[in-house]
Write a protein that holds these residues in place. Structure first.
Motif, PDB file in Angstrom:
ATOM      1  N   UNK A  50     -13.933 -46.490 -57.477  1.00 37.18           N
ATOM      2  CA  UNK A  50     -13.841 -46.021 -58.073  1.00 37.18           C
ATOM      3  C   UNK A  50     -12.630 -46.993 -58.609  1.00 37.18           C
ATOM      4  N   UNK A  51     -12.535 -47.921 -59.108  1.00 41.24           N
ATOM      5  CA  UNK A  51     -12.250 -48.885 -59.442  1.00 41.24           C
ATOM      6  C   UNK A  51     -12.401 -49.886 -61.042  1.00 41.24           C
TER       7      UNK A  51
ATOM      8  N   UNK B  17     -17.337 -51.305 -63.776  1.00 41.44           N
ATOM      9  CA  UNK B  17     -16.312 -49.578 -63.043  1.00 41.44           C
ATOM     10  C   UNK B  17     -17.927 -48.696 -62.917  1.00 41.44           C
ATOM     11  N   UNK B  18     -18.928 -48.671 -63.833  1.00 43.69           N
ATOM     12  CA  UNK B  18     -19.615 -48.348 -63.907  1.00 43.69           C
ATOM     13  C   UNK B  18     -20.777 -48.308 -62.148  1.00 43.69           C
TER      14      UNK B  18
ATOM     15  N   UNK C   9     -18.693 -40.298 -63.856  1.00 47.47           N
ATOM     16  CA  UNK C   9     -17.977 -39.759 -62.198  1.00 47.47           C
ATOM     17  C   UNK C   9     -17.772 -37.644 -62.568  1.00 47.47           C
TER      18      UNK C   9
ATOM     19  N   UNK D 191      -9.119 -42.918 -65.558  1.00 49.84           N
ATOM     20  CA  UNK D 191      -9.838 -44.055 -65.387  1.00 49.84           C
ATOM     21  C   UNK D 191     -11.088 -44.016 -65.266  1.00 49.84           C
ATOM     22  N   UNK D 192     -11.257 -43.493 -64.382  1.00 45.52           N
ATOM     23  CA  UNK D 192     -13.350 -43.232 -63.576  1.00 45.52           C
ATOM     24  C   UNK D 192     -13.875 -43.399 -64.799  1.00 45.52           C
ATOM     25  N   UNK D 193     -15.030 -43.909 -64.326  1.00 48.61           N
ATOM     26  CA  UNK D 193     -16.185 -43.047 -64.964  1.00 48.61           C
ATOM     27  C   UNK D 193     -16.623 -43.141 -65.484  1.00 48.61           C
ATOM     28  N   UNK D 194     -15.886 -41.654 -66.443  1.00 46.07           N
ATOM     29  CA  UNK D 194     -16.684 -40.975 -66.902  1.00 46.07           C
ATOM     30  C   UNK D 194     -17.912 -40.347 -66.440  1.00 46.07           C
TER      31      UNK D 194
ATOM     32  N   UNK E 105     -10.257 -50.473 -63.689  1.00 45.12           N
ATOM     33  CA  UNK E 105      -9.723 -49.428 -65.253  1.00 45.12           C
ATOM     34  C   UNK E 105      -9.376 -50.350 -66.150  1.00 45.12           C
ATOM     35  N   UNK E 106      -9.775 -49.687 -67.292  1.00 47.55           N
ATOM     36  CA  UNK E 106      -9.681 -50.841 -68.669  1.00 47.55           C
ATOM     37  C   UNK E 106      -8.313 -51.117 -68.580  1.00 47.55           C
TER      38      UNK E 106
ATOM     39  N   UNK F  16     -18.863 -47.481 -59.655  1.00 44.29           N
ATOM     40  CA  UNK F  16     -18.562 -45.928 -58.862  1.00 44.29           C
ATOM     41  C   UNK F  16     -20.384 -45.067 -58.212  1.00 44.29           C
TER      42      UNK F  16
END
Lengths: 474, 77
Positions: free
Chosen positions: B40-41, B31-32, A102, A97-100, B43-44, B35
């Motif tokens: 990293x937090x 999220x972006x 990254x 689920x992490x940002x693609x 989530x959808x 990051x």
């Protein structure tokens, strides 16, 4: 030989290492008393040494490629190089689920693997999502169903054809996808009987599922004719990739006219099977079926890799996240480390090993029902009066994993043998010696083997009819 | 986190290790941005682009949790 469960080794209050930790917050204040369990969970209480011995001994009660020659037909039990495990660990701390942005390395690997598999199979697009072979089959057949539906032909095309030598998962898949299954007979040469196929084909047929080489280890030499007949009747041709190891780098299902293929990365591409798995069953399709692939697919835009969810004709998701990702890493490693020439050579050696072993077993007195140059596997029969089951159990006693037995169904007392390319000549010769030795054993020795294994010959009927799946405290 | 402007809880306690929050900006954007700050937090969560899932485990220290709060404050601000 009895082997107690870890619960049976448990003694109240016995402990191993006691970790120190900060004072815990009050669970009652966090969750409310009504959510707390009244009794602690029933977990085994053992000291560390007991624990280590228990699981170390359990790990010794195994047979696997790392300990034993494992010629299980149609399963491609090749060696799984340990370097791939190290590679998989490099990705172990990613989260799906992490940002693609990254996780570009992971997406790049998936995109490259899709590209490699498309090239190896002669397909235009690949999904890496399915979890294993039969799951890949279901995905492929659902794609075909969506295609026929899009063309308004789904009501008419209600039948999937499978040859009588097919893997059992083929008719099961078609049935799961809501199709009726019709069997096509094999001819006397072990290949699909074209006349029988012509009789079955028509506007009521959605797809034909084929393995090439087939489960007898024989290349379907009339495959181009099969493909022509299928497509003239509007029928999609499905390739079961279980036996791709025989032809990888030499012939491509896409060039034979197949519209859909699934691959077993845990067979052909050196990813561990079963307990060492999970498996992975990517599906490749020709261009006309690409819109129906599961979401998301991995695509490249400029220098960036993206997960594409915007695919209105997709059959949807077939698995959580993006497939068995660490299996994909191992398959990518396999392809990159072998390269194109290496892949070709591994297929050639798989075929060479199978044919050498076929001739050795023939010398030992085994019958070869379709005795011609085989591909990566072949089917043998013990001499008249011997049972395939007894040969299999005797092999265990002599230190070998048995081949597949009683399959394909069209050969009586079948021993389906696939040595793979990773076995040395000496191993094949030792196996053939053992197979010969079994034919010299007294009948009652064979009927009661094995002798020195943790459990002796199991009552398979009782195991199926009255399985004991629960442990009760004594 | 629910003390921050632009953050509302979706459900009431009790919960275990994760919880959904309704954010004043879309989840993907948050999220972006998180990051980029090394966290990293968010989530959808299906169906609502403003919902995001957060969680903590036993390896996170109080400093980690507070730095998430500060980062979220910045990216929502």
């Amino acid at each position: 030989m009895s082997f107690p469960l870890i619960f049976e080794r448990s003694r109240p209050g016995r402990r191993g290492f006691r970790p120190t930790h900060e004072p815990l917050p009050e669970a009652e204040a966090l969750f409310g008393a009504e959510h707390l369990r009244k009794r602690p969970p029933r977990l085994p209480e053992v000291d560390e040494l007991t624990l280590v011995r228990h699981y170390t001994l359990l790990s010794h009660r195994q047979a696997g490629v790392d300990t034993t020659f494992y010629p299980l037909g149609s399963c491609t039990m090749k060696y799984n190089p340990k370097a791939y495990e190290e590679a998989a660990w490099l990705f172990a701390h990613l989260h799906p689920y992490q940002d693609p942005k990254t996780a570009q390395g992971a997406l790049e690997l998936m995109w490259e693997l899709q590209t490699y598999l498309a090239e190896i199979t002669g397909m235009d697009a690949v999904t890496l999502q399915p979890a294993a072979g039969a799951h890949g089959e279901l995905t492929g057949i659902l794609i075909i169903r969506a295609y026929h539906k899009d063309r308004g032909e789904d009501k008419a095309r209600r039948v999937v054809l499978v040859p009588d030598s097919a893997h059992g998962s083929n008719p099961a898949t078609a049935s799961m996808a809501g199709y009726q299954v019709r069997e096509v007979a094999s001819g006397p040469d072990g290949e699909v009987d074209l006349e029988a196929l012509k009789r079955e084909l028509g506007p009521h047929v959605a797809a034909i599922m084929l393995t090439n080489p087939n489960t007898l280890g024989l290349f379907e030499q009339r495959i181009l004719e099969v493909s022509r007949l299928a497509h003239e009747a509007g029928v999609q041709l499905y390739y079961d990739g279980a036996n791709l190891n025989a032809i990888m780098g030499w012939a491509r299902p896409g060039d034979m006219g197949f519209d859909v293929v699934h691959l077993n990365l845990h067979k052909t591409f050196a990813v561990p099977h079963g307990g060492g798995g999970p498996g992975s069953g990517p599906v490749g399709v020709k261009r006309h079926l690409e819109p129906y692939l599961p979401v998301p697919t991995v695509k490249k835009e400029g220098e960036e890799f993206l997960l594409d969810f915007d695919r209105p004709k997709s059959i949807g998701r077939v698995r959580s996240f993006y497939g068995s990702f660490l299996a994909l890493v191992r398959a990518w490693m396999y392809i990159r480390m072998l390269g194109g020439e290496g892949l070709r050579q591994s297929a050639a050696l798989a075929v060479l090993n199978a044919n050498y072993l076929r001739l050795l077993l023939k010398e030992k007195g085994y019958r070869i029902p379709y005795d011609r140059l085989s591909m990566h596997e072949f089917v043998a029969q013990p001499p008249e009066g011997f049972k395939a089951l007894d040969i299999a159990k005797g092999l265990i006693e002599l230190g070998f994993h048995p081949p597949t037995v009683y399959f394909p169904l069209i050969v009586k007392e079948a021993l389906m043998i696939e040595p793979t390319e990773t076995e040395a000549k000496e191993t094949l010769e030792a196996f053939a010696e053992a197979m010969g030795e079994l034919l010299e054993k007294p009948k009652d020795w064979l009927e009661n083997a094995p002798y020195s294994t943790p459990v002796r010959r199991l009552d398979e009927v009782q195991a199926n009819r009255a399985p004991k799946l629960t442990h009760f405290e004594p | 986190l629910i003390q921050l402007p632009g953050v509302k809880p979706l459900t009431r306690p009790p919960f275990f290790t994760e919880f959904a929050l309704l954010l004043s900006k879309p989840q993907g954007e948050i999220r972006e941005a998180l990051a980029r700050r090394g966290i990293h937090a968010a989530a959808p969560v299906p169906f609502d682009p403003h919902l995001a899932l957060f969680s903590a485990t036993e390896i996170h220290t109080e400093e980690d949790l507070l730095s998430l709060r500060e980062a979220l404050r910045e990216v929502l601000g």
